[in-house]
Design a protein around this motif. Structure first.
Motif, PDB file in Angstrom:
ATOM      1  N   ASP A 185       7.034  18.403  -2.657  1.00 29.89           N
ATOM      2  CA  ASP A 185       5.710  18.860  -2.196  1.00 29.89           C
ATOM      3  C   ASP A 185       4.791  17.965  -2.248  1.00 29.89           C
ATOM      4  OD1 ASP A 185       6.553  21.719  -1.581  1.00 29.89           O
ATOM      5  OD2 ASP A 185       6.588  22.120  -3.819  1.00 29.89           O
ATOM      6  N   ARG A 186       3.610  18.307  -1.930  1.00 28.80           N
ATOM      7  CA  ARG A 186       2.655  17.138  -1.664  1.00 28.80           C
ATOM      8  C   ARG A 186       2.147  16.458  -3.028  1.00 28.80           C
ATOM      9  NH1 ARG A 186      -0.772  16.397   2.158  1.00 28.80           N
ATOM     10  NH2 ARG A 186      -0.222  18.310   3.178  1.00 28.80           N
ATOM     11  N   VAL A 187       2.033  15.018  -2.891  1.00 27.73           N
ATOM     12  CA  VAL A 187       1.764  14.214  -3.937  1.00 27.73           C
ATOM     13  C   VAL A 187       0.190  14.298  -3.750  1.00 27.73           C
ATOM     14  CG1 VAL A 187       1.699  11.998  -4.686  1.00 27.73           C
ATOM     15  CG2 VAL A 187       3.799  12.910  -3.708  1.00 27.73           C
ATOM     16  N   ARG A 188      -0.380  14.228  -4.942  1.00 23.78           N
ATOM     17  CA  ARG A 188      -2.013  14.288  -5.265  1.00 23.78           C
ATOM     18  C   ARG A 188      -2.521  12.938  -5.972  1.00 23.78           C
ATOM     19  NH1 ARG A 188      -3.291  18.832  -2.631  1.00 23.78           N
ATOM     20  NH2 ARG A 188      -2.266  20.419  -2.670  1.00 23.78           N
ATOM     21  N   ALA A 189      -1.654  12.443  -6.704  1.00 29.04           N
ATOM     22  CA  ALA A 189      -2.029  11.547  -7.612  1.00 29.04           C
ATOM     23  C   ALA A 189      -0.894  10.205  -7.668  1.00 29.04           C
ATOM     24  CB  ALA A 189      -2.323  11.933  -8.904  1.00 29.04           C
ATOM     25  N   LEU A 190      -1.389   8.896  -7.610  1.00 34.21           N
ATOM     26  CA  LEU A 190      -0.616   7.713  -7.634  1.00 34.21           C
ATOM     27  C   LEU A 190      -1.252   6.961  -8.757  1.00 34.21           C
ATOM     28  CD1 LEU A 190      -0.116   6.876  -3.817  1.00 34.21           C
ATOM     29  CD2 LEU A 190       1.531   8.036  -5.392  1.00 34.21           C
ATOM     30  N   LEU A 191      -0.358   6.184  -9.486  1.00 31.89           N
ATOM     31  CA  LEU A 191      -0.510   5.302 -10.506  1.00 31.89           C
ATOM     32  C   LEU A 191       0.423   4.115 -10.522  1.00 31.89           C
ATOM     33  CD1 LEU A 191      -2.658   5.000 -13.348  1.00 31.89           C
ATOM     34  CD2 LEU A 191      -0.312   5.621 -14.397  1.00 31.89           C
ATOM     35  N   VAL A 192      -0.075   3.155 -10.806  1.00 33.67           N
ATOM     36  CA  VAL A 192       0.585   1.828 -11.212  1.00 33.67           C
ATOM     37  C   VAL A 192       0.388   1.636 -12.544  1.00 33.67           C
ATOM     38  CG1 VAL A 192       1.366  -0.476 -10.889  1.00 33.67           C
ATOM     39  CG2 VAL A 192       1.151   0.959  -9.093  1.00 33.67           C
ATOM     40  N   ASP A 193       1.345   1.537 -13.539  1.00 37.24           N
ATOM     41  CA  ASP A 193       1.250   1.513 -14.805  1.00 37.24           C
ATOM     42  C   ASP A 193       1.202  -0.100 -15.248  1.00 37.24           C
ATOM     43  OD1 ASP A 193       3.900   0.563 -15.120  1.00 37.24           O
ATOM     44  OD2 ASP A 193       4.408   2.618 -16.291  1.00 37.24           O
ATOM     45  N   THR A 194       0.988  -0.459 -16.466  1.00 35.71           N
ATOM     46  CA  THR A 194       0.911  -1.890 -16.834  1.00 35.71           C
ATOM     47  C   THR A 194       2.271  -2.517 -16.955  1.00 35.71           C
ATOM     48  OG1 THR A 194       1.252  -1.037 -19.382  1.00 35.71           O
ATOM     49  CG2 THR A 194      -0.917  -1.266 -18.332  1.00 35.71           C
ATOM     50  N   GLN A 195       3.517  -1.848 -16.641  1.00 40.58           N
ATOM     51  CA  GLN A 195       4.557  -2.087 -16.418  1.00 40.58           C
ATOM     52  C   GLN A 195       4.885  -2.609 -15.101  1.00 40.58           C
ATOM     53  OE1 GLN A 195       7.631  -0.589 -18.739  1.00 40.58           O
ATOM     54  NE2 GLN A 195       6.350  -0.382 -20.265  1.00 40.58           N
ATOM     55  N   GLY A 196       3.982  -2.227 -13.862  1.00 39.13           N
ATOM     56  CA  GLY A 196       4.144  -2.310 -12.710  1.00 39.13           C
ATOM     57  C   GLY A 196       4.832  -1.225 -12.062  1.00 39.13           C
ATOM     58  N   ILE A 252       0.815  -1.247  -0.058  1.00 37.78           N
ATOM     59  CA  ILE A 252      -0.070   0.141   0.014  1.00 37.78           C
ATOM     60  C   ILE A 252       0.900   1.110   0.044  1.00 37.78           C
ATOM     61  CG2 ILE A 252      -1.824   1.421   1.343  1.00 37.78           C
ATOM     62  CD1 ILE A 252      -2.903  -1.266   0.275  1.00 37.78           C
ATOM     63  N   TRP A 253       0.938   2.116  -1.048  1.00 37.87           N
ATOM     64  CA  TRP A 253       1.577   3.402  -1.099  1.00 37.87           C
ATOM     65  C   TRP A 253       0.657   4.521  -0.463  1.00 37.87           C
ATOM     66  CZ3 TRP A 253       6.544   3.798  -2.846  1.00 37.87           C
ATOM     67  CH2 TRP A 253       7.296   2.632  -3.259  1.00 37.87           C
ATOM     68  N   VAL A 254       1.122   5.294   0.252  1.00 37.52           N
ATOM     69  CA  VAL A 254       0.613   6.442   1.028  1.00 37.52           C
ATOM     70  C   VAL A 254       1.116   7.663   0.608  1.00 37.52           C
ATOM     71  CG1 VAL A 254      -0.121   7.088   3.060  1.00 37.52           C
ATOM     72  CG2 VAL A 254       0.036   4.683   2.630  1.00 37.52           C
ATOM     73  N   ALA A 255       0.460   8.516   0.152  1.00 35.03           N
ATOM     74  CA  ALA A 255       1.051   9.852  -0.111  1.00 35.03           C
ATOM     75  C   ALA A 255       0.632  10.794   1.115  1.00 35.03           C
ATOM     76  CB  ALA A 255       0.721  10.722  -1.401  1.00 35.03           C
ATOM     77  N   SER A 256       1.449  11.582   1.741  1.00 31.18           N
ATOM     78  CA  SER A 256       1.227  12.111   3.157  1.00 31.18           C
ATOM     79  C   SER A 256       2.043  13.440   3.110  1.00 31.18           C
ATOM     80  CB  SER A 256       1.014  11.253   4.293  1.00 31.18           C
ATOM     81  OG  SER A 256       2.444  10.692   4.819  1.00 31.18           O
ATOM     82  N   GLY A 257       1.580  14.562   3.183  1.00 30.48           N
ATOM     83  CA  GLY A 257       2.422  15.589   3.200  1.00 30.48           C
ATOM     84  C   GLY A 257       3.358  15.708   1.885  1.00 30.48           C
ATOM     85  N   SER A 258       4.660  15.854   2.277  1.00 31.25           N
ATOM     86  CA  SER A 258       5.547  15.612   1.112  1.00 31.25           C
ATOM     87  C   SER A 258       6.535  14.495   1.319  1.00 31.25           C
ATOM     88  CB  SER A 258       6.566  17.135   1.600  1.00 31.25           C
ATOM     89  OG  SER A 258       7.265  16.919   2.710  1.00 31.25           O
ATOM     90  N   VAL A 259       5.777  13.518   1.786  1.00 34.09           N
ATOM     91  CA  VAL A 259       6.468  12.238   1.982  1.00 34.09           C
ATOM     92  C   VAL A 259       5.540  10.904   1.382  1.00 34.09           C
ATOM     93  CG1 VAL A 259       7.269  10.513   4.007  1.00 34.09           C
ATOM     94  CG2 VAL A 259       7.242  12.720   4.349  1.00 34.09           C
ATOM     95  N   SER A 281       4.035   8.983  -9.653  1.00 36.90           N
ATOM     96  CA  SER A 281       3.481  10.173  -8.646  1.00 36.90           C
ATOM     97  C   SER A 281       3.211  11.384  -9.273  1.00 36.90           C
ATOM     98  CB  SER A 281       4.029   9.991  -7.152  1.00 36.90           C
ATOM     99  OG  SER A 281       5.301  10.716  -7.226  1.00 36.90           O
ATOM    100  N   GLY A 282       2.254  12.225  -8.831  1.00 34.43           N
ATOM    101  CA  GLY A 282       1.961  13.376  -9.496  1.00 34.43           C
ATOM    102  C   GLY A 282       1.561  14.620  -8.325  1.00 34.43           C
ATOM    103  N   GLY A 283       2.203  15.681  -8.358  1.00 31.15           N
ATOM    104  CA  GLY A 283       1.625  16.595  -7.099  1.00 31.15           C
ATOM    105  C   GLY A 283       2.198  18.067  -7.405  1.00 31.15           C
ATOM    106  N   ASP A 284       2.405  18.678  -6.340  1.00 34.32           N
ATOM    107  CA  ASP A 284       3.020  20.314  -6.652  1.00 34.32           C
ATOM    108  C   ASP A 284       4.388  20.080  -6.914  1.00 34.32           C
ATOM    109  OD1 ASP A 284       0.457  20.633  -5.855  1.00 34.32           O
ATOM    110  OD2 ASP A 284       0.899  21.013  -3.919  1.00 34.32           O
ATOM    111  N   ASP A 285       5.101  19.140  -7.220  1.00 34.77           N
ATOM    112  CA  ASP A 285       6.340  19.129  -7.494  1.00 34.77           C
ATOM    113  C   ASP A 285       6.722  18.087  -8.818  1.00 34.77           C
ATOM    114  OD1 ASP A 285       9.194  19.534  -7.354  1.00 34.77           O
ATOM    115  OD2 ASP A 285       9.677  17.777  -6.206  1.00 34.77           O
ATOM    116  N   GLY A 286       5.712  18.538  -9.766  1.00 41.24           N
ATOM    117  CA  GLY A 286       5.617  17.502 -11.171  1.00 41.24           C
ATOM    118  C   GLY A 286       5.286  16.274 -11.006  1.00 41.24           C
ATOM    119  N   LEU A 287       6.004  15.351 -11.963  1.00 43.52           N
ATOM    120  CA  LEU A 287       5.655  14.254 -12.327  1.00 43.52           C
ATOM    121  C   LEU A 287       6.843  13.180 -11.574  1.00 43.52           C
ATOM    122  CD1 LEU A 287       3.742  12.033 -13.520  1.00 43.52           C
ATOM    123  CD2 LEU A 287       5.037  12.541 -15.576  1.00 43.52           C
TER     124      LEU A 287
END
Length: 163
Positions: free
Chosen positions: A90-101, A58-65, A105-111
Motif C-alpha cells: 500500500d501507499r508509502v508515506r515516509a522514506l528515510l536513509v539511516d546512518t548505515q545507508g 532519488i527514491w520516489v514513493a508513488s501509489g503502491s510503487v 519506508s513506512g506507509g499503509d503496509d507497515g515498515l
C-alpha cells in the motif's frame, strides 16, 4: 529646485549626485521545471514521499510503487502478491536513509527496509499476538536519533522506537 530634485529621485529614479537614472534590479531567473510522469517510467503520478540516498539516487514513493531515479531512468518495485521481498503493498508515506545507508519506508503496509543484496524489501508488521511488534501497520513518519535508533510515527497508534 529642491522639490524638483526630490521628485526626480523618488519618481523617476534619478540620482541627484550623478544626474543619471538608477539601473533596475536584475530580475530573478524564471524557474524551469521538468515534469516526470508515467511516460517517463513512473507507474503512478501521485507522489507521497521523496528522498535522495548517499549514492545520489532519488527514491520516489508513488501509489503502491517505489521507484528509484538514477538521473536517466526510473527503476520500479511494484508490489507482487506472494513475493516475501516485494515492495510494500500500500501507499508509502515516509522514506528515510539511516546512518548505515539503508533505505527504510513506512506507509499503509507497515515498515520495510530495502535489501540491496536481494533487490527486495524486508517487512515488519503489527501482530496482535506479539506485544512488541509494530504498533499498527499505518506508518506516518520515520526518524533516526543520534544513537542510530529508528523512531516510527504511527497513524492513530502513537510512536514506536526500534532498538
Amino acid at each position: 529646485m529642491l522639490s524638483a530634485l526630490l521628485f526626480a529621485t523618488l519618481v523617476l529614479g534619478a540620482s541627484p549626485a550623478t544626474g543619471g537614472t538608477t539601473a533596475p534590479a536584475p530580475m530573478a531567473p524564471t524557474p524551469q521545471f521538468r515534469r516526470f510522469g508515467m511516460a517517463d517510467g513512473l507507474l503512478d503520478p501521485t507522489i507521497s514521499a521523496l528522498l535522495q540516498d548517499r549514492e545520489g539516487y532519488i527514491w520516489v514513493a508513488s501509489g503502491s510503487v517505489l521507484a528509484r531515479y538514477d538521473g536517466v531512468e526510473f527503476k520500479t518495485w511494484p508490489h507482487r502478491a506472494g513475493d516475501a521481498y516485494a515492495a510494500p503493498a500500500d501507499r508509502v508515506r515516509a522514506l528515510l536513509v539511516d546512518t548505515q545507508g539503508r533505505l527504510w519506508s513506512g506507509g499503509d503496509d507497515g515498515l520495510a527496509r530495502y535489501d540491496a543484496t536481494r533487490d527486495g524489501f524486508l517487512h515488519w508488521h503489527h501482530d496482535d499476538k506479539v506485544p512488541d511488534s509494530l504498533g499498527v501497520d499505518q506508518v506516518a513518519a520515520l526518524a533516526q536519533d543520534r544513537d542510530g535508533a529508528l523512531w516510527i510515527g504511527l497513524s492513530d497508534g502513537g510512536l514506536d522506537h526500534l532498538l
